[in-house]
Motif scaffolding. Structure first.
Motif, PDB file in Angstrom:
ATOM      1  N   ASN A   1       0.695  -1.209  -0.068  1.00  0.00           N
ATOM      2  CA  ASN A   1       0.088  -0.098  -0.128  1.00  0.00           C
ATOM      3  C   ASN A   1       0.730   1.522  -0.140  1.00  0.00           C
ATOM      4  O   ASN A   1       0.287   2.296  -0.186  1.00  0.00           O
ATOM      5  N   CYS A   2       2.580   1.181  -0.040  1.00  0.00           N
ATOM      6  CA  CYS A   2       3.075   2.426  -0.086  1.00  0.00           C
ATOM      7  C   CYS A   2       2.647   3.473  -1.277  1.00  0.00           C
ATOM      8  O   CYS A   2       2.903   2.647  -2.799  1.00  0.00           O
ATOM      9  N   ILE A   3       2.159   4.294  -0.656  1.00  0.00           N
ATOM     10  CA  ILE A   3       2.534   5.562  -2.727  1.00  0.00           C
ATOM     11  C   ILE A   3       3.705   6.614  -2.544  1.00  0.00           C
ATOM     12  O   ILE A   3       3.600   6.881  -3.748  1.00  0.00           O
ATOM     13  N   SER A   4       4.345   6.229  -1.451  1.00  0.00           N
ATOM     14  CA  SER A   4       5.601   7.190  -1.083  1.00  0.00           C
ATOM     15  C   SER A   4       6.797   6.572  -0.815  1.00  0.00           C
ATOM     16  O   SER A   4       6.376   5.826   0.222  1.00  0.00           O
ATOM     17  N   ILE A   5       7.944   6.707  -1.434  1.00  0.00           N
ATOM     18  CA  ILE A   5       9.058   6.431  -0.539  1.00  0.00           C
ATOM     19  C   ILE A   5      10.065   7.387  -0.358  1.00  0.00           C
ATOM     20  O   ILE A   5      11.081   7.867  -1.141  1.00  0.00           O
TER      21      ILE A   5
ATOM     22  N   PRO B   1       2.991  -1.483  -6.678  1.00  0.00           N
ATOM     23  CA  PRO B   1       2.635  -1.166  -7.839  1.00  0.00           C
ATOM     24  C   PRO B   1       0.959   0.183  -7.051  1.00  0.00           C
ATOM     25  O   PRO B   1       0.751   0.639  -7.925  1.00  0.00           O
ATOM     26  N   LEU B   2       1.451   0.740  -5.335  1.00  0.00           N
ATOM     27  CA  LEU B   2       0.153   2.157  -5.725  1.00  0.00           C
ATOM     28  C   LEU B   2       1.784   3.328  -5.206  1.00  0.00           C
ATOM     29  O   LEU B   2       0.936   4.627  -5.736  1.00  0.00           O
ATOM     30  N   CYS B   3       2.584   3.605  -5.147  1.00  0.00           N
ATOM     31  CA  CYS B   3       3.569   4.032  -5.422  1.00  0.00           C
ATOM     32  C   CYS B   3       3.945   4.925  -6.548  1.00  0.00           C
ATOM     33  O   CYS B   3       3.326   4.497  -7.515  1.00  0.00           O
ATOM     34  N   THR B   4       3.211   6.293  -5.825  1.00  0.00           N
ATOM     35  CA  THR B   4       3.448   7.462  -7.252  1.00  0.00           C
ATOM     36  C   THR B   4       4.514   8.085  -6.814  1.00  0.00           C
ATOM     37  O   THR B   4       4.897   8.656  -8.101  1.00  0.00           O
ATOM     38  N   HIS B   5       5.935   8.179  -6.705  1.00  0.00           N
ATOM     39  CA  HIS B   5       6.820   8.713  -6.289  1.00  0.00           C
ATOM     40  C   HIS B   5       8.120   8.532  -4.924  1.00  0.00           C
ATOM     41  O   HIS B   5       8.252   7.738  -4.434  1.00  0.00           O
TER      42      HIS B   5
ATOM     43  N   LEU C   1       2.432   2.678 -11.494  1.00  0.00           N
ATOM     44  CA  LEU C   1       1.658   4.253 -11.114  1.00  0.00           C
ATOM     45  C   LEU C   1       2.527   5.377 -10.841  1.00  0.00           C
ATOM     46  O   LEU C   1       2.260   6.320 -10.548  1.00  0.00           O
ATOM     47  N   CYS C   2       4.230   4.750 -10.484  1.00  0.00           N
ATOM     48  CA  CYS C   2       4.818   6.224 -10.506  1.00  0.00           C
ATOM     49  C   CYS C   2       4.636   7.306 -11.024  1.00  0.00           C
ATOM     50  O   CYS C   2       5.070   7.130 -12.660  1.00  0.00           O
TER      51      CYS C   2
ATOM     52  N   VAL D   1      10.533  10.419 -10.293  1.00  0.00           N
ATOM     53  CA  VAL D   1      11.474  10.258 -10.315  1.00  0.00           C
ATOM     54  C   VAL D   1      12.354  10.778  -9.507  1.00  0.00           C
ATOM     55  O   VAL D   1      13.091  11.788 -10.089  1.00  0.00           O
ATOM     56  N   ASP D   2      12.929  11.190  -8.469  1.00  0.00           N
ATOM     57  CA  ASP D   2      13.946  12.203  -7.869  1.00  0.00           C
ATOM     58  C   ASP D   2      15.750  12.149  -8.107  1.00  0.00           C
ATOM     59  O   ASP D   2      15.622  10.385  -8.772  1.00  0.00           O
ATOM     60  N   ASN D   3      16.363  12.662  -8.507  1.00  0.00           N
ATOM     61  CA  ASN D   3      17.353  12.971  -8.211  1.00  0.00           C
ATOM     62  C   ASN D   3      18.433  11.501  -7.604  1.00  0.00           C
ATOM     63  O   ASN D   3      17.637  10.894  -6.599  1.00  0.00           O
ATOM     64  N   ASN D   4      19.003  10.874  -8.214  1.00  0.00           N
ATOM     65  CA  ASN D   4      19.837   9.550  -7.878  1.00  0.00           C
ATOM     66  C   ASN D   4      19.313   8.267  -7.686  1.00  0.00           C
ATOM     67  O   ASN D   4      19.460   7.614  -6.972  1.00  0.00           O
ATOM     68  N   ALA D   5      17.772   8.337  -7.805  1.00  0.00           N
ATOM     69  CA  ALA D   5      17.270   7.284  -7.479  1.00  0.00           C
ATOM     70  C   ALA D   5      17.686   5.510  -7.460  1.00  0.00           C
ATOM     71  O   ALA D   5      17.840   4.734  -6.620  1.00  0.00           O
TER      72      ALA D   5
END
Length: 188
Positions: free
Chosen positions: A2-6, A23-27, A46-47, A50-54
């Protein structure tokens, strides 16, 4: 699941991590999966950003599924030496050094990308084809030393900065009908 952001550096240097399916991560924040040297696949359907150096230094990464991605930060996939193809149908922005040193990269599909950052594909020596039909601006050294690139078709590009195609020794065809500004050493 259920994680939407890391968060930043959440899995950085997890050297045994082989796959990511969120499957639910957007960022994905910066350095989230940086240097996960065993990572081979990511599935983030659903992402959107994606930020720098991810994923910097994920040298075994071969498969990425990011169908809704619109923005890629700088160095996001830098030195992902096993990646062979990129298909990001909705991505509009590629940051600096995003795919730099991806030495196995052969093809790139970015049909909606309007901006390619500096050194974005630097030293992608096996890159043969790139689809950028909506790109309007390409920054410095974006394709520097892409020695296998044979043709470039940029029908909407208006600005090509310094050294964009420098050391692209196989380049035989260039189509830039709307370009109004070409920087120094672009085709040297």
């Amino acid at each position: 699941p259920n994680c939407i952001s890391i968060g930043t550096s959440a899995f950085e240097t997890c050297i045994s991590l082989t796959s990511v399916n969120l499957p639910l991560c957007t960022h994905v924040s910066s350095h989230t999966f940086a240097h996960c040297s065993a990572l081979t696949s990511i599935d983030l359907p659903l992402c959107t950003s994606v930020d720098n150096n991810a994923f910097v230094g994920c040298s075994l990464l071969t498969s990425i599924n990011l169908p809704l991605l619109t923005s890629l930060g700088g160095y996001a996939f830098y030195f992902c030496t096993a990646l062979t193809s990129i298909d990001l149908p909705l991505c509009t922005y590629i940051g600096n050094y995003t795919f730099g040193e991806c030495t196995s990269l052969i093809s790139v599909n970015l049909p909606n990308c309007s901006y390619v950052g500096s050194n974005a594909f630097q030293d992608c020596s096996k890159l043969v084809s790139i689809n950028l039909p909506n790109c309007e601006k390409i920054s410095n050294n974006a394709f520097y030393k892409c020695s296998s690139l044979t043709n470039i078709d940029l029908p909407k590009c208006m600005l090509i900065s310094v050294s964009v195609f420098e050391s692209c020794t196989s380049l035989t065809s260039v189509n830039i009908p709307l370009c109004t500004s070409i920087g120094n050493r672009v085709f040297t």
